[in-house]
Scaffold this active site. Structure first.
Site, PDB file in Angstrom:
ATOM      1  N   SER A 119       0.773  -1.195   0.108  1.00 17.71           N
ATOM      2  CA  SER A 119       0.046   0.073  -0.045  1.00 17.71           C
ATOM      3  C   SER A 119       0.679   1.189   0.108  1.00 17.71           C
ATOM      4  O   SER A 119       0.335   2.412  -0.413  1.00 17.71           O
ATOM      5  CB  SER A 119      -0.772   0.064   1.415  1.00 17.71           C
ATOM      6  OG  SER A 119      -1.642  -1.068   1.322  1.00 17.71           O
ATOM      7  N   HIS A 140      -1.467  -3.221  -7.098  1.00 20.69           N
ATOM      8  CA  HIS A 140      -2.255  -2.941  -5.613  1.00 20.69           C
ATOM      9  C   HIS A 140      -3.857  -3.186  -5.693  1.00 20.69           C
ATOM     10  O   HIS A 140      -4.490  -2.268  -6.565  1.00 20.69           O
ATOM     11  CB  HIS A 140      -1.861  -1.283  -5.333  1.00 20.69           C
ATOM     12  CG  HIS A 140      -2.279  -0.765  -4.109  1.00 20.69           C
ATOM     13  ND1 HIS A 140      -3.063   0.509  -3.770  1.00 20.69           N
ATOM     14  CD2 HIS A 140      -2.587  -1.770  -2.902  1.00 20.69           C
ATOM     15  CE1 HIS A 140      -3.159   0.584  -2.539  1.00 20.69           C
ATOM     16  NE2 HIS A 140      -3.056  -0.692  -1.967  1.00 20.69           N
ATOM     17  N   GLU A 152      -4.570  -0.594  -8.905  1.00 17.42           N
ATOM     18  CA  GLU A 152      -3.640   0.439  -9.183  1.00 17.42           C
ATOM     19  C   GLU A 152      -2.427  -0.435  -9.704  1.00 17.42           C
ATOM     20  O   GLU A 152      -2.045  -0.987  -8.934  1.00 17.42           O
ATOM     21  CB  GLU A 152      -3.154   1.378  -8.001  1.00 17.42           C
ATOM     22  CG  GLU A 152      -4.384   2.132  -7.658  1.00 17.42           C
ATOM     23  CD  GLU A 152      -3.576   2.958  -6.414  1.00 17.42           C
ATOM     24  OE1 GLU A 152      -3.587   4.344  -6.496  1.00 17.42           O
ATOM     25  OE2 GLU A 152      -3.630   2.609  -5.363  1.00 17.42           O
ATOM     26  N   ASN A 190      -4.474   5.845  -1.760  1.00 16.70           N
ATOM     27  CA  ASN A 190      -4.302   6.463  -0.119  1.00 16.70           C
ATOM     28  C   ASN A 190      -3.674   7.848  -0.205  1.00 16.70           C
ATOM     29  O   ASN A 190      -3.754   8.264   0.887  1.00 16.70           O
ATOM     30  CB  ASN A 190      -3.318   5.160   0.148  1.00 16.70           C
ATOM     31  CG  ASN A 190      -3.954   4.066   0.297  1.00 16.70           C
ATOM     32  OD1 ASN A 190      -5.248   3.923   0.780  1.00 16.70           O
ATOM     33  ND2 ASN A 190      -3.249   2.646   0.394  1.00 16.70           N
TER      34      ASN A 190
HETATM   35  P1  NAD Z   1      -2.359  -9.667   6.771  1.00 16.98           P
HETATM   36  O1  NAD Z   1      -1.625  -9.445   7.932  1.00 16.98           O
HETATM   37  O2  NAD Z   1      -3.845  -9.950   6.653  1.00 16.98           O
HETATM   38  O3  NAD Z   1      -1.509 -10.874   6.085  1.00 16.98           O
HETATM   39  C1  NAD Z   1      -0.144 -11.010   5.728  1.00 16.98           C
HETATM   40  C2  NAD Z   1       0.174 -12.406   5.518  1.00 16.98           C
HETATM   41  O4  NAD Z   1       1.524 -12.241   5.003  1.00 16.98           O
HETATM   42  C3  NAD Z   1       0.146 -13.177   6.944  1.00 16.98           C
HETATM   43  O5  NAD Z   1      -0.518 -14.495   6.633  1.00 16.98           O
HETATM   44  C4  NAD Z   1       1.703 -13.600   7.151  1.00 16.98           C
HETATM   45  O6  NAD Z   1       1.611 -14.772   7.748  1.00 16.98           O
HETATM   46  C5  NAD Z   1       2.142 -13.473   5.805  1.00 16.98           C
HETATM   47  N1  NAD Z   1       3.594 -13.531   5.789  1.00 16.98           N
HETATM   48  C6  NAD Z   1       4.347 -12.809   6.411  1.00 16.98           C
HETATM   49  N2  NAD Z   1       5.783 -13.123   6.361  1.00 16.98           N
HETATM   50  C7  NAD Z   1       5.710 -13.925   5.246  1.00 16.98           C
HETATM   51  C8  NAD Z   1       6.993 -14.524   4.382  1.00 16.98           C
HETATM   52  N3  NAD Z   1       8.095 -14.274   4.814  1.00 16.98           N
HETATM   53  N4  NAD Z   1       6.456 -15.429   3.630  1.00 16.98           N
HETATM   54  C9  NAD Z   1       5.130 -15.795   3.312  1.00 16.98           C
HETATM   55  N5  NAD Z   1       4.182 -15.305   4.086  1.00 16.98           N
HETATM   56  C10 NAD Z   1       4.527 -14.238   4.927  1.00 16.98           C
HETATM   57  O7  NAD Z   1      -1.915  -8.320   5.786  1.00 16.98           O
HETATM   58  P2  NAD Z   1      -2.892  -7.837   4.668  1.00 16.98           P
HETATM   59  O8  NAD Z   1      -4.006  -7.008   4.950  1.00 16.98           O
HETATM   60  O9  NAD Z   1      -3.282  -9.005   3.619  1.00 16.98           O
HETATM   61  O10 NAD Z   1      -2.006  -7.141   3.682  1.00 16.98           O
HETATM   62  C11 NAD Z   1      -0.784  -7.699   2.872  1.00 16.98           C
HETATM   63  C12 NAD Z   1      -0.292  -6.625   1.811  1.00 16.98           C
HETATM   64  O11 NAD Z   1      -1.465  -6.035   1.112  1.00 16.98           O
HETATM   65  C13 NAD Z   1       0.423  -5.698   2.502  1.00 16.98           C
HETATM   66  O12 NAD Z   1       1.572  -5.072   1.861  1.00 16.98           O
HETATM   67  C14 NAD Z   1      -0.749  -4.515   2.647  1.00 16.98           C
HETATM   68  O13 NAD Z   1      -0.057  -3.145   2.570  1.00 16.98           O
HETATM   69  C15 NAD Z   1      -1.392  -4.768   1.286  1.00 16.98           C
HETATM   70  N6  NAD Z   1      -2.777  -4.142   1.341  1.00 16.98           N
HETATM   71  C16 NAD Z   1      -3.629  -4.245   2.436  1.00 16.98           C
HETATM   72  C17 NAD Z   1      -4.864  -3.654   2.071  1.00 16.98           C
HETATM   73  C18 NAD Z   1      -5.774  -3.728   3.474  1.00 16.98           C
HETATM   74  O14 NAD Z   1      -6.834  -2.976   3.233  1.00 16.98           O
HETATM   75  N7  NAD Z   1      -5.555  -4.951   4.261  1.00 16.98           N
HETATM   76  C19 NAD Z   1      -5.162  -3.059   1.101  1.00 16.98           C
HETATM   77  C20 NAD Z   1      -4.521  -3.083  -0.172  1.00 16.98           C
HETATM   78  C21 NAD Z   1      -3.250  -3.543   0.147  1.00 16.98           C
END
Ligand code: NAD
Length: 292
Positions: A119, A140, A152, A190
């Protein structure tokens, strides 16, 4: 370029949604996480969300079964070696993402495109830690992935046009719409949305309105489906604060200074829906109550 197999790293709230939409669009998916419980939870969530789509006649039972069989899981990143496209969607932490990318690229075919769903982290900086900055970009998605129309697409400084066009074709095959963004802090959505939320926090902090009046004002006065403080609770106040810090540090402009009240809620662990309390208190029965 013909993309058939998509690797997804991170099976959290975003990763499971990405695997879901990719599988329904006909891609073979390899979903990777270092936590076995996260993989199990992701598969259960995908099945539940697809079943909901079947019950609403958005997809057929056959689509659901075919989609589910296209998803394989792996705890080992080496299993992503057959991917034509990888979408990294692990925890929003630069050190974690760099470690993942450095461990991933030796397993990949030369033609494979690598992307990140980050993000806020610089795409150019992540790309520089791979062996293929020209085949690296930001992919994204918005949350929740199956429902939100926008993706995006963010070019790093070195991203080549073939890579951009291949990713654009994937977005179109998903039935979604791409917005093309350059690699500057927080990209487009964002960059605009989170400062608005931060301003709503200042409006509360300065006593211009209370939680209910601010949210009602923006719902009824600006036709927003959700008020900014309700939306902040949905996104997570820690995430909102982290994005404001990225904007403040990355653009060095005081107009992005994070609101002290937002920082105070985060310090208290009142992070929004996910912790049961933020600008609203979700712990009781019935309608969530404003905390100010
Ligand atoms: P989350 O915390 O729900 O999930 C992250 C996952 O990554 C977890 O299951 C964790 O075990 C896993 N992980 C951590 N280290 C790892 C590794 N070394 N190898 C493999 N897996 C690993 O987070 P999320 O909300 O799904 O966010 C994930 C990404 O998406 C981030 O970069 C975030 O910025 C982006 N994002 C989030 C949103 C939102 O609204 N939550 C929206 C757009 C983008």
């Amino acid at each position: 370029m013909d993309i058939k197999t998509v690797g997804v790293i991170g099976a959290g709230q975003m990763g499971n949604g990405i695997a879901h939409v990719m599988a329904l669009a006909g891609y073979d998916v390899i979903l990777n996480d270092l936590n076995e419980d996260a993989l199990k939870a992701a598969l259960a969530k995908i099945e539940k969300n697809m079943a909901r789509q079947v019950s609403r006649s958005l997809i057929s039972e056959d689509d659901m079964q075919a989609g589910l069989t296209r998803i394989n899981t792996s705890l080992d990143v080496a299993a992503l070696g057959t991917s034509d496209l990888v979408i990294e969607s692990a925890t929003e932490n630069e050190a974690i993402k760099i470690k993942i990318l450095e461990g991933l690229v030796p397993h990949l075919n030369e033609h494979a495109i690598v992307t990140s769903n980050t993000s806020s982290i610089s795409i150019t900086r992540l790309a520089a830690r791979t062996d293929r900055p020209e085949k690296f970009m930001g992919f994204h998605f918005m949350n929740p992935v199956p429902l939100m129309q926008l993706v995006e697409l963010i070019r790093g400084i070195a991203t080549d046009d073939d890579t951009y066009q291949a990713c654009l074709a994937v977005v179109e095959k998903l039935g979604k719409t791409a917005a093309s963004a350059e690699d500057f802090p927080a990209f487009i959505v964002n960059r605009i949305l989170v400062p608005m939320i931060n301003e709503a926090c200042y409006t509360l902090y300065e006593g211009v309105g209370n939680v209910a009046s601010i949210d009602n004002a923006m719902k009824l006065g600006a036709n927003h489906p959700m008020g900014p403080l309700e939306l902040a609770d949905f996104i997570g106040l820690d995430t909102c604060l982290a994005i404001m810090n990225v904007l403040h540090d990355g653009l060095a402009d005081t107009k992005y200074r994070p609101c002290p009240l937002l920082a105070k809620y985060v310090a208290a662990g009142w992070l929004g829906r996910k912790t049961g309390r933020g600008f609203y208190d979700y712990r009781g029965e019935g309608t969530p109550q404003p905390t100010r």
